[in-house]
Design a protein around this motif. Structure first.
Motif, PDB file in Angstrom:
ATOM      1  N   GLN A 195       0.845  -1.205   0.000  1.00  0.00           N
ATOM      2  CA  GLN A 195       0.000   0.000   0.000  1.00  0.00           C
ATOM      3  C   GLN A 195       0.867   1.236   0.000  1.00  0.00           C
ATOM      4  OE1 GLN A 195      -2.709  -0.496   3.387  1.00  0.00           O
ATOM      5  NE2 GLN A 195      -4.352  -0.740   1.905  1.00  0.00           N
ATOM      6  N   VAL A 196       0.460   2.196  -0.810  1.00  0.00           N
ATOM      7  CA  VAL A 196       1.183   3.460  -0.907  1.00  0.00           C
ATOM      8  C   VAL A 196       0.157   4.579  -0.784  1.00  0.00           C
ATOM      9  CG1 VAL A 196       2.657   4.916  -2.336  1.00  0.00           C
ATOM     10  CG2 VAL A 196       2.915   2.426  -2.421  1.00  0.00           C
ATOM     11  N   VAL A 197       0.334   5.455   0.198  1.00  0.00           N
ATOM     12  CA  VAL A 197      -0.638   6.524   0.458  1.00  0.00           C
ATOM     13  C   VAL A 197       0.098   7.850   0.622  1.00  0.00           C
ATOM     14  CG1 VAL A 197      -2.469   7.363   1.951  1.00  0.00           C
ATOM     15  CG2 VAL A 197      -2.184   4.889   1.594  1.00  0.00           C
ATOM     16  N   GLU A 198      -0.263   8.829  -0.226  1.00  0.00           N
ATOM     17  CA  GLU A 198       0.338  10.156  -0.114  1.00  0.00           C
ATOM     18  C   GLU A 198      -0.558  11.067   0.700  1.00  0.00           C
ATOM     19  OE1 GLU A 198       0.554   9.146  -4.629  1.00  0.00           O
ATOM     20  OE2 GLU A 198      -0.944   9.149  -3.041  1.00  0.00           O
ATOM     21  N   SER A 199       0.058  12.103   1.245  1.00  0.00           N
ATOM     22  CA  SER A 199      -0.688  13.156   1.911  1.00  0.00           C
ATOM     23  C   SER A 199       0.169  14.414   1.939  1.00  0.00           C
ATOM     24  CB  SER A 199      -1.075  12.744   3.338  1.00  0.00           C
ATOM     25  OG  SER A 199       0.081  12.498   4.107  1.00  0.00           O
ATOM     26  N   LEU A 239       5.277  16.791   1.566  1.00  0.00           N
ATOM     27  CA  LEU A 239       4.452  15.645   1.220  1.00  0.00           C
ATOM     28  C   LEU A 239       4.948  14.417   1.968  1.00  0.00           C
ATOM     29  CD1 LEU A 239       4.170  16.075  -2.659  1.00  0.00           C
ATOM     30  CD2 LEU A 239       2.778  17.103  -0.863  1.00  0.00           C
ATOM     31  N   SER A 240       4.013  13.546   2.312  1.00  0.00           N
ATOM     32  CA  SER A 240       4.352  12.301   2.982  1.00  0.00           C
ATOM     33  C   SER A 240       3.886  11.123   2.147  1.00  0.00           C
ATOM     34  CB  SER A 240       3.699  12.227   4.358  1.00  0.00           C
ATOM     35  OG  SER A 240       4.134  13.275   5.192  1.00  0.00           O
ATOM     36  N   CYS A 241       4.641  10.042   2.225  1.00  0.00           N
ATOM     37  CA  CYS A 241       4.287   8.815   1.518  1.00  0.00           C
ATOM     38  C   CYS A 241       4.465   7.658   2.490  1.00  0.00           C
ATOM     39  CB  CYS A 241       5.169   8.617   0.297  1.00  0.00           C
ATOM     40  SG  CYS A 241       4.930   7.032  -0.550  1.00  0.00           S
ATOM     41  N   ALA A 242       3.342   7.071   2.888  1.00  0.00           N
ATOM     42  CA  ALA A 242       3.376   5.912   3.772  1.00  0.00           C
ATOM     43  C   ALA A 242       3.289   4.659   2.908  1.00  0.00           C
ATOM     44  CB  ALA A 242       2.215   5.963   4.761  1.00  0.00           C
ATOM     45  N   ALA A 243       4.330   3.848   2.965  1.00  0.00           N
ATOM     46  CA  ALA A 243       4.405   2.645   2.136  1.00  0.00           C
ATOM     47  C   ALA A 243       4.589   1.429   3.031  1.00  0.00           C
ATOM     48  CB  ALA A 243       5.553   2.753   1.144  1.00  0.00           C
ATOM     49  N   SER A 244       3.805   0.399   2.803  1.00  0.00           N
ATOM     50  CA  SER A 244       3.876  -0.790   3.650  1.00  0.00           C
ATOM     51  C   SER A 244       3.536  -2.038   2.857  1.00  0.00           C
ATOM     52  CB  SER A 244       2.921  -0.644   4.825  1.00  0.00           C
ATOM     53  OG  SER A 244       1.597  -0.523   4.367  1.00  0.00           O
ATOM     54  N   GLY A 245       3.894  -3.185   3.425  1.00  0.00           N
ATOM     55  CA  GLY A 245       3.531  -4.447   2.812  1.00  0.00           C
ATOM     56  C   GLY A 245       4.613  -5.071   1.947  1.00  0.00           C
ATOM     57  N   PHE A 246       5.811  -4.507   1.977  1.00  0.00           N
ATOM     58  CA  PHE A 246       6.884  -5.060   1.161  1.00  0.00           C
ATOM     59  C   PHE A 246       7.334  -6.404   1.710  1.00  0.00           C
ATOM     60  CE2 PHE A 246       7.393  -1.490  -1.510  1.00  0.00           C
ATOM     61  CZ  PHE A 246       7.170  -0.368  -0.732  1.00  0.00           C
ATOM     62  N   THR A 247       7.656  -7.297   0.805  1.00  0.00           N
ATOM     63  CA  THR A 247       8.180  -8.603   1.212  1.00  0.00           C
ATOM     64  C   THR A 247       9.698  -8.635   1.106  1.00  0.00           C
ATOM     65  OG1 THR A 247       7.888  -9.439  -1.040  1.00  0.00           O
ATOM     66  CG2 THR A 247       6.087  -9.792   0.519  1.00  0.00           C
ATOM     67  N   ARG A 248      10.274  -7.642   0.459  1.00  0.00           N
ATOM     68  CA  ARG A 248      11.721  -7.518   0.375  1.00  0.00           C
ATOM     69  C   ARG A 248      12.179  -6.356   1.240  1.00  0.00           C
ATOM     70  NH1 ARG A 248      14.099  -6.415  -4.963  1.00  0.00           N
ATOM     71  NH2 ARG A 248      15.876  -7.630  -4.245  1.00  0.00           N
TER      72      ARG A 248
END
Length: 125
Positions: free
Chosen positions: A2-6, A19-28
């Motif tokens: 998931q990638v969410v900007e704000s 700007l912020s970018c919350a990124a999660s769920g990576f397997t690497r």
């Protein structure tokens, strides 16, 4: 993933936004976060990127010296600090992530795998 900007909004010329970018769920453990922008009637432009491994960064010439990309690994968040904003910076800004690209001058030629919904940045008096 998931990638969410704000953090977009309206700002006067010469002003700043983060700007912020919350990124999660990576397997690497390794991935690159890139910021892109698209103005009305123009092609999408790569702005900046940062690597999760060594923190290496790259900036497009159009923003070099004015924008700063950084990361907070504990929060899985990447920031784009934008200073000395100009009307030509007006665009929808997108955060994107990819575990297979490198962060360098050629990074923006690739179609990143995961994209956020975009956030509007308007620079106007």
């Amino acid at each position: 993933v998931q990638v969410v900007e704000s953090g977009g909004g309206l700002v006067q010329p010469g002003g700043s936004l983060r700007l912020s970018c919350a990124a999660s769920g990576f397997t690497r453990n390794y991935y690159v976060i890139g910021w892109f922008r698209q103005a009305p009637g123009k092609e999408r432009e790569g702005v900046s990127c940062i690597s999760s491994s060594d923190g290496s960064t790259y900036y497009a010439d159009s923003v070099k010296g004015r924008f700063t990309i950084s990361r907070d690994n504990a929060k899985n968040t990447v920031y784009l600090q934008m200073n000395s904003l100009k009307p030509e910076d007006t665009a929808v800004y997108y955060c994107a992530a990819d575990p297979w690209v490198l962060c360098y001058s050629g990074s923006f030629k690739y179609e990143y795998d995961y994209w956020g919904q975009g956030t509007q940045v308007t620079v106007s008096s």
